[in-house]
Design a protein around this motif. Structure first.
Motif, mmCIF file in Angstrom:
data_model
loop_
_atom_site.group_PDB
_atom_site.id
_atom_site.type_symbol
_atom_site.label_atom_id
_atom_site.label_comp_id
_atom_site.label_asym_id
_atom_site.label_seq_id
_atom_site.Cartn_x
_atom_site.Cartn_y
_atom_site.Cartn_z
ATOM 1 N N PHE A 1 4.522 -10.369 0.020
ATOM 2 C CA PHE A 1 4.816 -9.611 -1.192
ATOM 3 C C PHE A 1 5.014 -8.141 -0.823
ATOM 4 C CE2 PHE A 1 2.261 -13.186 -3.006
ATOM 5 C CZ PHE A 1 3.271 -13.731 -3.793
ATOM 6 N N VAL A 2 6.260 -7.771 -0.633
ATOM 7 C CA VAL A 2 6.588 -6.398 -0.243
ATOM 8 C C VAL A 2 6.380 -5.476 -1.438
ATOM 9 C CG1 VAL A 2 8.399 -4.871 0.590
ATOM 10 C CG2 VAL A 2 8.262 -7.227 1.444
ATOM 11 N N THR A 3 5.567 -4.454 -1.259
ATOM 12 C CA THR A 3 5.318 -3.473 -2.316
ATOM 13 C C THR A 3 5.621 -2.075 -1.798
ATOM 14 O OG1 THR A 3 2.987 -3.233 -1.724
ATOM 15 C CG2 THR A 3 3.543 -4.918 -3.358
ATOM 16 N N GLU A 4 5.783 -1.163 -2.742
ATOM 17 C CA GLU A 4 6.028 0.236 -2.412
ATOM 18 C C GLU A 4 4.912 1.084 -3.015
ATOM 19 O OE1 GLU A 4 9.839 1.059 -4.019
ATOM 20 O OE2 GLU A 4 10.909 -0.327 -2.673
ATOM 21 N N PRO A 5 4.634 2.251 -2.432
ATOM 22 C CA PRO A 5 3.561 3.101 -2.975
ATOM 23 C C PRO A 5 3.742 3.404 -4.466
ATOM 24 C CG PRO A 5 4.255 3.911 -0.834
ATOM 25 C CD PRO A 5 5.207 2.817 -1.194
ATOM 26 N N ALA A 6 4.991 3.553 -4.893
ATOM 27 C CA ALA A 6 5.237 3.877 -6.295
ATOM 28 C C ALA A 6 4.862 2.741 -7.229
ATOM 29 C CB ALA A 6 6.707 4.237 -6.497
ATOM 30 N N ASP A 7 4.746 1.516 -6.701
ATOM 31 C CA ASP A 7 4.384 0.375 -7.547
ATOM 32 C C ASP A 7 2.945 0.465 -8.040
ATOM 33 O OD1 ASP A 7 6.907 -0.726 -7.114
ATOM 34 O OD2 ASP A 7 6.231 -1.866 -5.360
#
Length: 306
Positions: A181-187
């Motif tokens: 599950f690729v996430t980004e800091p902004a998520d």
């Protein structure tokens, strides 16, 4: 046989969908979203209920003398993972249909032809808090739109017409192995887990596995418990539903919370039950994780409009 050998996953999916259609009486399902304008619904108005019933008879195109009955009741939906309770107003409308002739064994133990009186059913589920109406009935998009328009006319006349929540194809084969599950800091996401998986077997069996907690994932549990016989590894099992839990961090004065999303083949999700902001956020994540297909183009929409 050639199709079964060349396209086993497609055959498994067709078997699962056919089984579901048989169990549901060939009824389709649609969810309609009203604007959150705060205007009350007249769900308990007897006059509105009778007017809606008359519209249902007209949509079904049955003779006026046919018997009909509307069963209105309230139910509590309990989320299988979070345990959250939601009160739903439901209605099942029964309408006498044309009789059909069927073969059956009679008193003399020989085949005889009997007349069987059939009944049509239309189901309705309303959640005034989330402003969502679900309709289960036979027929295509045009028929679903007619039921939704009638509901808006009689129960929510002060509100704008509802919009059918777009149904996106669910791609659950992505979950056959532990997903990344690729996430980004902004998520603002702390972690994501698959908390349940539902399987359908070509033999007609269903199986559901649930696993919660940080000590072991559902994939580790299935591997430990079943090894090479896990439905994730053996042939003949299709994933037909899955539940994800998205743990959000505490940010900007908001407390940490969890978004629970259930995906079911071929194109059902609980994403529409979220707020508008959560819907856009979650759909974006599901697209990134390849769990739902991209939005269809207008010219790609193919459906039975009868």
């Amino acid at each position: 046989m050639m199709l079964a050998v060349s396209h086993p996953q497609i055959i498994d999916r067709v078997s699962a969908e056919t089984s579901w259609m048989r169990r549901s009486g060939e009824k389709g399902w649609a969810s309609f979203q009203f604007e959150d304008d705060g205007k009350p619904w007249a769900l308990h108005d007897d006059t509105a209920r009778q007017a809606f019933l008359r519209d249902v008879l007209e949509i079904l195109d049955v003779a006026a003398h046919r018997k009909s009955e509307a069963d209105w009741f309230r139910s509590i939906r309990i989320h299988p993972i979070t345990g959250e309770e939601t009160e739903i107003t439901q209605a099942t409308i029964y309408v006498e249909d044309r009789a059909e002739s069927e073969l059956a064994f009679g008193p003399s133990a020989t085949l005889e032809r009997h007349l069987v009186q059939k009944v049509l059913e239309v189901g309705l589920a309303c959640n005034p808090l989330s402003r969502i109406v679900e309709i289960a009935a036979r027929g295509g998009k045009k028929v679903r739109d007619q039921y939704a328009a009638s509901f808006a006319k009689h129960f929510a006349p002060q509100s704008a017409a509802p919009i059918e929540v777009p149904r996106r194809e669910v791609l659950l084969d992505t979950l056959r192995a532990q997903p990344d599950f690729v996430t980004e800091p902004a998520d603002g996401i702390a972690r994501v887990e698959v908390s349940s998986l539902d399987f359908f077997s070509v033999g007609g069996a269903f199986a559901r596995f649930e696993k919660r907690g940080e000590d072991e994932t559902i994939y580790q549990f299935l591997e430990r418990r079943f090894g090479s016989m896990s439905p994730l590894r053996t042939g003949g099992w299709t994933i037909v539903a899955a539940t994800l839990r998205i743990f959000l961090e505490a940010r900007n004065g908001k407390r940490a919370r969890t978004l629970t999303v259930t995906l079911r083949t071929p194109n059902s999700t609980t994403v529409p039950n979220k707020t508008e902001a959560d819907r856009h956020f979650v759909f974006g994540l599901l697209e990134r994780w390849r769990l739902v297909a991209p939005p269809p183009k207008d010219f790609d929409l193919v459906e039975d409009f009868d």
